[in-house]
Design a protein around this motif. Sequence first.
Motif, PDB file in Angstrom:
ATOM      1  N   GLU A 179       0.817  -1.204   0.000  1.00  0.00           N
ATOM      2  CA  GLU A 179       0.000   0.000   0.000  1.00  0.00           C
ATOM      3  C   GLU A 179       0.859   1.265   0.000  1.00  0.00           C
ATOM      4  O   GLU A 179       1.960   1.286   0.567  1.00  0.00           O
ATOM      5  N   THR A 180       0.337   2.308  -0.630  1.00  0.00           N
ATOM      6  CA  THR A 180       0.904   3.651  -0.502  1.00  0.00           C
ATOM      7  C   THR A 180       0.168   4.328   0.639  1.00  0.00           C
ATOM      8  O   THR A 180      -1.064   4.409   0.625  1.00  0.00           O
ATOM      9  N   VAL A 181       0.909   4.779   1.651  1.00  0.00           N
ATOM     10  CA  VAL A 181       0.306   5.236   2.904  1.00  0.00           C
ATOM     11  C   VAL A 181       0.589   6.718   3.121  1.00  0.00           C
ATOM     12  O   VAL A 181       1.718   7.187   2.934  1.00  0.00           O
ATOM     13  N   TYR A 182      -0.447   7.450   3.534  1.00  0.00           N
ATOM     14  CA  TYR A 182      -0.321   8.877   3.854  1.00  0.00           C
ATOM     15  C   TYR A 182      -0.730   9.099   5.309  1.00  0.00           C
ATOM     16  O   TYR A 182      -1.752   8.570   5.760  1.00  0.00           O
ATOM     17  N   ARG A 183       0.049   9.905   6.028  1.00  0.00           N
ATOM     18  CA  ARG A 183      -0.370  10.349   7.365  1.00  0.00           C
ATOM     19  C   ARG A 183      -1.262  11.562   7.167  1.00  0.00           C
ATOM     20  O   ARG A 183      -0.784  12.662   6.894  1.00  0.00           O
ATOM     21  N   LEU A 184      -2.556  11.347   7.327  1.00  0.00           N
ATOM     22  CA  LEU A 184      -3.524  12.379   6.969  1.00  0.00           C
ATOM     23  C   LEU A 184      -3.778  13.390   8.067  1.00  0.00           C
ATOM     24  O   LEU A 184      -4.116  14.541   7.786  1.00  0.00           O
ATOM     25  N   GLY A 185      -3.685  12.973   9.324  1.00  0.00           N
ATOM     26  CA  GLY A 185      -4.030  13.867  10.423  1.00  0.00           C
ATOM     27  C   GLY A 185      -4.368  13.069  11.654  1.00  0.00           C
ATOM     28  O   GLY A 185      -3.809  11.988  11.880  1.00  0.00           O
ATOM     29  N   SER A 186      -5.329  13.560  12.444  1.00  0.00           N
ATOM     30  CA  SER A 186      -5.624  12.915  13.719  1.00  0.00           C
ATOM     31  C   SER A 186      -7.065  13.150  14.136  1.00  0.00           C
ATOM     32  O   SER A 186      -7.778  13.996  13.580  1.00  0.00           O
ATOM     33  N   VAL A 187      -7.490  12.385  15.150  1.00  0.00           N
ATOM     34  CA  VAL A 187      -8.809  12.533  15.752  1.00  0.00           C
ATOM     35  C   VAL A 187      -8.773  13.693  16.752  1.00  0.00           C
ATOM     36  O   VAL A 187      -7.812  13.838  17.505  1.00  0.00           O
ATOM     37  N   THR A 188      -9.835  14.503  16.730  1.00  0.00           N
ATOM     38  CA  THR A 188      -9.906  15.677  17.606  1.00  0.00           C
ATOM     39  C   THR A 188     -11.161  15.598  18.478  1.00  0.00           C
ATOM     40  O   THR A 188     -12.004  14.716  18.313  1.00  0.00           O
ATOM     41  N   ASP A 189     -11.258  16.536  19.417  1.00  0.00           N
ATOM     42  CA  ASP A 189     -12.432  16.586  20.294  1.00  0.00           C
ATOM     43  C   ASP A 189     -13.493  17.558  19.783  1.00  0.00           C
ATOM     44  O   ASP A 189     -14.381  17.962  20.524  1.00  0.00           O
TER      45      ASP A 189
END
Length: 348
Positions: free
Chosen positions: A327-337
């Motif tokens: 797979e080609t993988v991207y770190r997209l971001g994160s979970v927020t509140d």
Amino acid sequence: MADKPNGITYAEAGVDIDAGNALVERIKPAAKRTNRPGVMAGLGGFGALFDLKGAGYSDPVLVAATDGVGTKLRIAIDTGNVGGVGIDLVAMCVNDLVCQGAEPLFFLDYFATGKLDTEVAATIIEGIAEGCVLSGCALIGGETAEMPGMYPEGDFDLAGFSVGAMERGAALPEGVAVGDVLLGLASNGVHSNGYSLVRRLVQMSGLGWDADCPFGGGALGAALLTPTRLYVRAALEAIRSGGVHALAHITGGGLTENLPRVLPDGMGVRIDLDAWDLPGVFSWMAGVGGIEPAEMLKTFNCGVGMVLVCAPDRAEALEALLKEAGETVYRLGSVTDASGVTYEGSLL
């Protein structure tokens, strides 16, 4: 006494049972390729049997999914390039199953047409079998419906049905928390959603299906028929290695609508649009139609076909595992509140 009229046959009414039987014989080798532990019988019965214990489950929960290929079929029919839509059909079902934490076990297809063309039907079903092989799923049955008067000459429709399983207590999403990392897996292109708009944009461009593709090599129609990527094997490896809290299959609704489906109430995500390069097909479509980024992100996958929500301390290892799986993988971001999807950076 008046002579009786000559007897009419089912074939004369437009339904060729012999052609249907020939198709079943033609596709048996393709179906046999998909055999896996748990399969109990081949094609031809009134129903299909599957042994969950034989598949290795002790306390299983079943998960079911059904889908189609949508108006992408129109391009396949008009170009005669039908070899990939079977893979699309499988992918649209099994990529959903794995988001629940389930392993796809078996698949059934429904192929409907006005006049059965054995060669076309066999090509499509062989594509379905290929999709099953790629996702570790057995093709154990299906239905071919020849319905004269229901479909114009050469037209057909497809639907798929898949059943998967997981051990009780292993369902996803589970454990999603603020700070979890989003790992995006690259798509193969448009996949199988948004094709009513795709076809409208091609019409606006003035190009034919056989025109040179403006965003890559080959013909435009062939490029737009690139099959949906199957994420099952890589996703299951990631789940089994630990640290995956949720998965979202990015289909109709895009990132904007699919990611919130796997988040607890009150949570949202922050996504960095600069984390990946927008594939050429999406840039081209946005340019032809003057489509705003927000509309692109809630209509198409925009280059990200699956998202894994991962524990922060497992993100690096999972990223390496997924890359090793192809797979080609991207770190997209994160979970927020904060509820909803917040985008940063620029898509176009």
